[in-house]
Each structure stands twice: as C-alpha cells, then as structure tokens.
Design a protein around this motif. Structure first.
Motif, mmCIF file in Angstrom:
data_model
loop_
_atom_site.group_PDB
_atom_site.id
_atom_site.type_symbol
_atom_site.label_atom_id
_atom_site.label_comp_id
_atom_site.label_asym_id
_atom_site.label_seq_id
_atom_site.Cartn_x
_atom_site.Cartn_y
_atom_site.Cartn_z
ATOM 1 N N SER A 53 0.824 -0.988 -0.209
ATOM 2 C CA SER A 53 -0.186 -0.059 0.062
ATOM 3 C C SER A 53 1.038 1.242 -0.007
ATOM 4 O O SER A 53 0.700 2.398 -0.689
ATOM 5 C CB SER A 53 -0.989 -0.118 1.174
ATOM 6 N N TRP A 54 1.930 1.358 0.597
ATOM 7 C CA TRP A 54 2.968 2.373 0.605
ATOM 8 C C TRP A 54 3.618 2.669 -0.731
ATOM 9 O O TRP A 54 3.554 3.755 -1.266
ATOM 10 C CB TRP A 54 3.794 2.064 1.505
ATOM 11 N N ARG A 55 3.899 1.446 -1.162
ATOM 12 C CA ARG A 55 4.549 1.287 -2.788
ATOM 13 C C ARG A 55 3.574 1.940 -3.681
ATOM 14 O O ARG A 55 3.887 2.949 -4.780
ATOM 15 C CB ARG A 55 4.776 0.070 -3.237
ATOM 16 N N LYS A 56 2.172 1.762 -3.481
ATOM 17 C CA LYS A 56 1.394 2.314 -4.287
ATOM 18 C C LYS A 56 1.164 3.844 -4.260
ATOM 19 O O LYS A 56 1.160 4.688 -5.173
ATOM 20 C CB LYS A 56 -0.277 1.930 -4.054
ATOM 21 N N ALA A 57 1.501 4.278 -2.881
ATOM 22 C CA ALA A 57 1.452 5.661 -2.842
ATOM 23 C C ALA A 57 2.674 6.472 -3.418
ATOM 24 O O ALA A 57 2.424 7.643 -3.871
ATOM 25 C CB ALA A 57 1.430 5.965 -1.259
ATOM 26 N N PHE A 58 3.641 5.863 -3.463
ATOM 27 C CA PHE A 58 4.903 6.398 -3.869
ATOM 28 C C PHE A 58 4.786 6.553 -5.411
ATOM 29 O O PHE A 58 5.190 7.467 -6.262
ATOM 30 C CB PHE A 58 6.154 5.496 -3.603
ATOM 31 N N GLN A 168 -5.591 7.739 -1.032
ATOM 32 C CA GLN A 168 -5.704 8.141 -2.547
ATOM 33 C C GLN A 168 -5.281 7.232 -3.501
ATOM 34 O O GLN A 168 -5.340 7.475 -4.706
ATOM 35 C CB GLN A 168 -5.024 9.946 -2.530
ATOM 36 N N SER A 169 -4.274 6.459 -3.283
ATOM 37 C CA SER A 169 -3.572 5.599 -4.189
ATOM 38 C C SER A 169 -3.919 3.964 -3.950
ATOM 39 O O SER A 169 -3.284 3.190 -4.470
ATOM 40 C CB SER A 169 -1.971 5.609 -3.846
ATOM 41 N N LEU A 174 0.733 -1.547 -9.069
ATOM 42 C CA LEU A 174 2.212 -1.592 -8.901
ATOM 43 C C LEU A 174 2.875 -2.119 -9.901
ATOM 44 O O LEU A 174 2.429 -2.900 -10.512
ATOM 45 C CB LEU A 174 2.429 -2.416 -7.683
ATOM 46 N N GLU A 175 3.983 -1.711 -10.350
ATOM 47 C CA GLU A 175 4.916 -1.919 -11.470
ATOM 48 C C GLU A 175 6.377 -2.724 -10.699
ATOM 49 O O GLU A 175 6.607 -2.201 -9.594
ATOM 50 C CB GLU A 175 5.139 -0.900 -12.390
#
Length: 375
Positions: A53-58, A168-169, A174-175
C-alpha cells in the motif's frame, strides 16, 4: 533461512518476499497501541500488504527509482513499513536522528536531496522551518500523526496526513522495479559532533554482506524475539534489529520508551536485546542498588574485594545471556572499511559443545572475549 532461499537473496526486499511465502501467519512485529492501551502485532502477510500500500502511494505521487526519502520516525511498525516500501521501490531511505536539532535535520534534508519527508508530528516539520526556509528538492511532507492541519502556513511544500496519502492511491497499479545489489540501500548521516553531518552511502550488497555473516557466527533463528530500543538512525540497530531480523524471519517488539523499558522487557520477553554499553551499565547499577538494600538478607553474597556481582549472580546460571552475542557482534562491525571475505567472517567461534552453557559462549580466535562459564 535455507541455503536455497539464501541463494535467492540479492537485495533487501527479497527478504520480505521469502518471509511472506514461508511464514505468512507468524508475527513479525509488535508494538503498544496508545488508543487501545494494548500490545498489537502484525503477521508477515499483513506487513507485506502494508508495504504494498505504501509502494502504491509512492507510485501515485510520481516518485521513482533512485529518489531519496527522508524518514524522521520513531521505531514502530509504521517506520519499518515506510523503510521497506522505499527500498522496494528502488528508492533510497535517509534516516534522520530522532533527537537531533532542527537545524541539523534541515541540513541533512537538503544535503541528501530528499524529495519526501516523513514525520511523526507536524511539530517536527514546523521546527525545521523555523531555522531553514528553503528546501529546493523537497516536494511533500507526510505526517503519520494525521495532524496536517497544524502545519505552518509558511511551509513551501504540501503537508498531508498518512491516512489520506495512502487512501488516495488504493487503486494504483504496482509495477515491478529492477533493483541491483549495488544500488543504494541507505544514506546514514553521522551525528555531526565534529562538523556538518556526513552521509555514509550503503548499498544492498553492503547490508546483506553483514547480515549473512552474522548468521554464520550467531546462533539465532526465526523463533527468537528481538527488542528494538535504539533508534533506526543508529547503524547498529538498523542493521541488527531491522535487516538481520528480516533475514531471520524473527519477531521484533518495539519498546515504548526508556522509562517503560523494564515493563516492556516483561511483556515482550526478548531473547535478544541490542543496546549500547550505557544501558547495560544502568541495569547493573540498579541491580547493585537493589542488592545493597537486601544485604541483611544476603550476607553470604558480600565480597571482600569489590562486592562483585558475580557472587550474587553466578555466570553459569545464565545459559544464554541475550546481550552476549551482540556484544561480540559490535566488535565484528568495528572492522568497518575492510573488504568482506568469507574466510574472515568467522572471527568469533563457539565454545566446545560439551560446555555447560550449551556451547553458546562466543570466543575470539586469539583471546577470550567472554570466558566460557561451563567449567
């Protein structure tokens, strides 16, 4: 960790993938929840979901591989998720010292060219603004305390709540990110006591070289429990209690504070406790004070020489002093600057298997670091 898994580890995020696959329901981290007034834990599967979930935000914010992220957070589940998500995106975490001055933190923020900053309260960001107004590289400040409305109106960049930033993300895809062992895994700054803080650049290979060496000389595994007490900006704590436990799949409990450390030890019941000598000196002094108040009950414990603690607490009673192995590890880390050679990694050897302390004492090759008490 099996030999097969070890061969698959190239970069730090690989360790999380292995733990999620091998022990998804095992508790990874524990901490005290101030709202519920209870200790809570997350499993490796739950923690991996947090990191995603943090990675999506980044990704949604537009940060990419190689960007720097400054982290000014106390040791917690949130801090570990933040750090590992940064690494999983191919980005570089820059840990800031929690007890550092606002001016020093502001210098590191600019010098590291960090594009995003994580703080526990906007108060920390406001204090940095009071001493430094310009941050040419910074693009966003995220507060985990969800008090963005308290941000100074003079802030040159947006300040958002962590909960809003993550929400929001949620639908972001994810890639895959290609990470090389020689990519940076952290820029750790010195304390700056002899001038301006200086950033030490550590690669994934640097960190994994250490943790793989630890596993060869220290008898610990996934069933051990670590107590996290020193800040993650402390290189020793960062390497041992964060990355090494990630390597082992061991559980980590986060201490609340110095004042509540004694209580936390009783709850977490760690087998490994990493700390600086001063902490153990305080333990020793408190034990001595307690014993002096009971001298009338323990007259046989007095020593004609130095009132030695060993007379009261004979060493052979401790089959596994949880700080012994990492005292040795501290000296192992002191060999900084030398190239890693597998032949040198076994600097410390175990005592004979027939010793009464079960062969867990660690000895130096040429002179004893800690004498074996199993005579």
């Amino acid at each position: 960790m099996t030999a097969d898994n070890l061969n698959n580890v190239r970069v730090i995020p690989d360790l999380l993938v292995i733990n999620e696959n091998v022990r998804p329901s095992k508790v990874a981290y524990r901490q005290f929840n101030d709202k519920s007034k209870t200790w809570i834990g997350v499993t490796w599967k739950e923690f991996a979901d947090m990191v995603r979930s943090w990675r999506k935000a980044f990704t949604a914010f537009g940060l990419k591989k190689g960007d720097h992220a400054a982290v000014l957070l106390p040791n917690s589940i949130t801090a570990t998720a933040c750090d590992l998500s940064i690494l999983s995106q191919g980005m570089v975490p820059v840990p800031l010292h929690a007890v550092d001055t606002p001016s020093s933190s502001a210098f590191i923020l600019n010098n590291s060219e960090a594009k995003i900053l994580f703080v526990p309260r906007t108060l920390r960001w406001n204090a940095m603004l009071n001493v430094q107004k310009e941050y040419p590289y910074l693009e966003l400040v995220v507060t985990t305390g969800n008090d963005a409305e308290s941000a100074s109106p003079d802030s040159p960049v947006p300040v958002v709540n962590l909960s809003d930033w993550l929400k929001q993300s949620e639908k972001t895809e994810l890639e895959d990110v290609s990470i090389d062992p020689n990519d940076l895994a952290a820029i750790v700054y010195t304390s700056g006591t002899t001038g301006k803080p200086k950033g030490v650049m550590l690669t994934h290979d640097n960190v994994l070289s250490n943790v793989k060496s630890f596993s060869q000389v220290i008898d610990v595994g996934p069933d051990d429990v670590f107590l996290s007490f020193l800040p993650f900006s402390h290189t020793f704590e960062r390497t041992v209690t964060f990355y090494f436990t990630l390597f082992l799949g061991a559980e980590v409990g986060f201490a609340r504070s110095v004042l509540k450390l004694a209580e936390d030890l009783k709850v977490i019941r760690p087998t490994i406790f990493v700390a600086v000598p001063r902490v153990f000196e305080q333990f020793h002094n408190r034990i001595k004070v307690s014993l002096k108040s009971k001298e009338a009950l323990l007259p046989h414990c007095r020593s004609s020489r130095n009132d030695r603690l060993e007379k009261v607490l004979p060493p052979q009673r401790f089959s596994r002093p949880f700080f012994v192995c990492f005292l040795a590890l501290f000296f192992h880390l002191a060999d900084a600057g030398k190239p890693h050679r597998p032949a040198d990694s076994r600097r410390f050897r175990r005592a004979p298997e027939n010793c009464k302390c079960r062969g867990r004492c660690i000895k130096q090759c040429h002179r004893p670091l800690l004498q074996c008490h199993g005579r």
